[in-house]
Design an enzyme around this catalytic site. Structure first.
Site, mmCIF file in Angstrom:
data_model
loop_
_atom_site.group_PDB
_atom_site.id
_atom_site.type_symbol
_atom_site.label_atom_id
_atom_site.label_comp_id
_atom_site.label_asym_id
_atom_site.label_seq_id
_atom_site.Cartn_x
_atom_site.Cartn_y
_atom_site.Cartn_z
ATOM 1 N N LYS A 183 31.953 39.051 44.582
ATOM 2 C CA LYS A 183 31.842 39.552 46.083
ATOM 3 C C LYS A 183 32.918 40.721 46.126
ATOM 4 O O LYS A 183 34.017 40.475 45.921
ATOM 5 C CB LYS A 183 32.444 38.317 46.866
ATOM 6 C CG LYS A 183 32.641 38.726 48.322
ATOM 7 C CD LYS A 183 33.244 37.697 49.204
ATOM 8 C CE LYS A 183 33.274 38.165 50.590
ATOM 9 N NZ LYS A 183 34.137 39.120 50.961
ATOM 10 N N SER A 191 36.054 37.200 45.544
ATOM 11 C CA SER A 191 36.828 38.241 46.659
ATOM 12 C C SER A 191 38.174 38.638 46.171
ATOM 13 O O SER A 191 38.414 39.235 45.167
ATOM 14 C CB SER A 191 36.785 37.694 47.940
ATOM 15 O OG SER A 191 37.199 38.540 48.954
ATOM 16 N N GLU A 230 41.802 45.729 34.025
ATOM 17 C CA GLU A 230 41.669 47.137 33.637
ATOM 18 C C GLU A 230 42.960 47.977 33.509
ATOM 19 O O GLU A 230 42.797 49.002 33.333
ATOM 20 C CB GLU A 230 40.843 47.546 34.828
ATOM 21 C CG GLU A 230 39.526 46.860 34.911
ATOM 22 C CD GLU A 230 38.740 47.909 35.966
ATOM 23 O OE1 GLU A 230 38.984 48.737 36.559
ATOM 24 O OE2 GLU A 230 37.414 47.402 36.165
#
Length: 487
Positions: A341, A316, A327
């Site tokens: 999740k 999460s 990224e």
């Protein structure tokens, strides 16, 4: 989701899980929760066939009335209404949505606050028993002399064995200055201790300088709560004063937490304008984008070389931060693929009965990836030691010559890790019995070749210590940072 859920249950029973499990939060229930403007409340968005009619409401009332009139015992209105609300949410089949009754709602909210009222002890459920990981320094539990591996058998005369975590927390926590009487088992003796509850700080970030590399700081984030951002700023600032030139940010076994905390912390790693994450909800035309912005999320930045540690217990909010780093930056993620999740839960409809925790959106990585049920792959994969996946030895059961089950398989992993070599992987043979006797003799235990009672406790404790000292993922992170610094 079924495969991930099954895997997560297994993880929560392993030795790795109880290295980080806090009494204030369960690693088997990763959550992200917040309230944002993108939520809708317009009833017209419900399709015509799914809108409740007067006949539907009458059917519900008829069942309610029938219970109140014909059931053989009295049932409170609140119990029936709460049960109906829970059943409605359960019908969704989403493991992250649930209706929290008033007691559960209070406990859930406290998990993310700066402090809570209780005795200050971190615990795990080990084979159905409340086993102390450690007391928090300066708290009632610490000052009373409660020790790691103590077993809390009762609270105010109520037996705690086989309760779930929430039930235990609700019995042990309580208002400041109130008393709770605990029955403690330590080795073979039991005793009572009376504690006066106090306000306990909910610490989610810890840090230390590496024992061998004095310029490497290790920061462990256990969850994302209201106070996590400030704790992280303070911890990094202190490590800088102690000489840290590079940082290991440890998100392993971090089940997540508050979305706004993840955004604040994600902002620390990125330059203004870099995207932290996106939210895609049901009735919106396009995803909401959240980009790094010091005016929105804070001006504190991590400027040192750093790496992130993740594993299958990172979920999460942990994954939001990990994906943002992966990224947007050149920093490396080390460890194992994360939990996966990719949904957001929101607290809705608070009332005297409780409140609704509902999956209201998906979250996407900056590159539009939905990691749900997939997870985030690390840049450098480092598997944990085999013994890290072993099950805890059950002190109430006996493993002996001739037994073959998953606990024997775990026993073999434990014995080999501790230097008592056995060849059998899942059958308790004579060689394994001899190894157990050798272990018992070396640890001043009764030498009978059986694993139960104190032998089981000793194995669990020593393997936990072994894993704390032998951490290949952490060691790879240190190696990478030291190499980068030397270059």
């Amino acid at each position: 989701m079924k495969t991930q859920k099954s895997r997560k249950k297994k993880i929560s029973a392993t030795i790795v899980s109880f290295l980080t499990l806090m009494s204030v939060s369960s690693v088997t229930r990763p959550v992200t929760y917040a309230q944002f403007d993108w939520l809708f409340s317009d009833e017209s968005l419900i399709s015509e066939e799914n809108q409740l009619t007067d006949e539907d409401l009458q059917a519900l009332k008829e069942v309610y009335d029938s219970i109140q009139i014909n059931y053989i015992e009295d049932v409170s209105k609140a119990d029936l209404l709460t049960g109906a609300l829970k059943g409605m949410v359960d019908a969704i089949g989403d493991p992250y949505s649930e209706y929290l009754n008033a007691e559960e709602s209070t406990s859930f909210e406290e998990d993310f606050q700066d402090s809570f009222e209780g005795i200050g002890v971190q615990f795990m459920m080990e084979n159905g028993r409340v086993t102390v990981i450690s007391p928090i320094d300066g708290t009632p539990a610490g000052e009373a002399g409660i020790l790691p591996n103590d077993i809390i058998l009762e609270a105010d005369g109520v037996e705690l064995t086989d309760m779930n975590t929430n039930e235990v927390v609700n019995l042990i926590r309580g208002p400041k200055d109130s008393e709770v009487v605990l029955l403690i088992q330590r080795n073979n003796s039991t005793f009572e201790v009376t504690l006066v509850r106090a306000t306990i700080p909910n610490i989610t970030v810890t840090g230390e300088i590496d024992e061998t590399e004095s310029t490497v700081g290790h920061i462990k984030i256990s969850q994302f709560a209201d106070n996590t951002y400030n704790e992280l700023v303070e911890t990094i600032s202190e490590l800088r004063k102690e000489g840290a030139k590079s940082l290991i940010i440890d998100l392993r076994m971090n089940p997540g937490g508050l979305l706004d905390s993840a955004l604040d912390i994600g902002n620390m790693f990125l330059e203004d304008g870099d995207m932290i994450m996106q939210i895609s909800e049901r009735n919106a035309d396009e995803a909401s984008k959240f980009t790094a912005n010091e005016r929105a999320f804070g001006s504190f930045k991590i400027t040192e070389p750093y790496v992130l540690l993740i594993d299958e217990g990172s979920a999460s909010a942990s994954e939001i931060v990990a994906a943002a780093v992966q990224e947007n930056t050149d920093a490396k993620l080390i460890g194992q693929t994360s939990f996966g999740k990719g949904t957001v839960q929101t607290i809705l409809n608070p009332s005297d009965l409780g409140e609704l925790k509902l999956t209201s959106a998906k979250w996407l990585t900056p590159s539009d990836n939905w990691i749900h049920d997939v997870g985030i792959e690390p840049d450098i994969t480092v598997e944990n030691l085999p013994v890290a996946s072993s099950l805890l030895m059950n002190s109430n059961e006996t493993l002996s010559l001739g037994v073959s089950n998953e606990f024997v398989e775990s026993l073999a992993l434990m014995l080999n890790a501790l230097g008592y070599e056995v060849k059998s992987e899942n059958f308790f043979d004579e060689e394994m019995e001899a190894a157990v006797k050798e272990f018992q003799a070396a640890n001043d235990l009764e030498v009978d070749g059986q694993v139960t009672g104190e032998t089981a406790h000793a194995l669990n404790r020593l393997v936990r210590e072994y894993l704390a000292e032998n951490d290949p993922q952490y060691q790879e992170a240190v190696k990478l940072l030291v190499g980068a610094t030397n270059d």
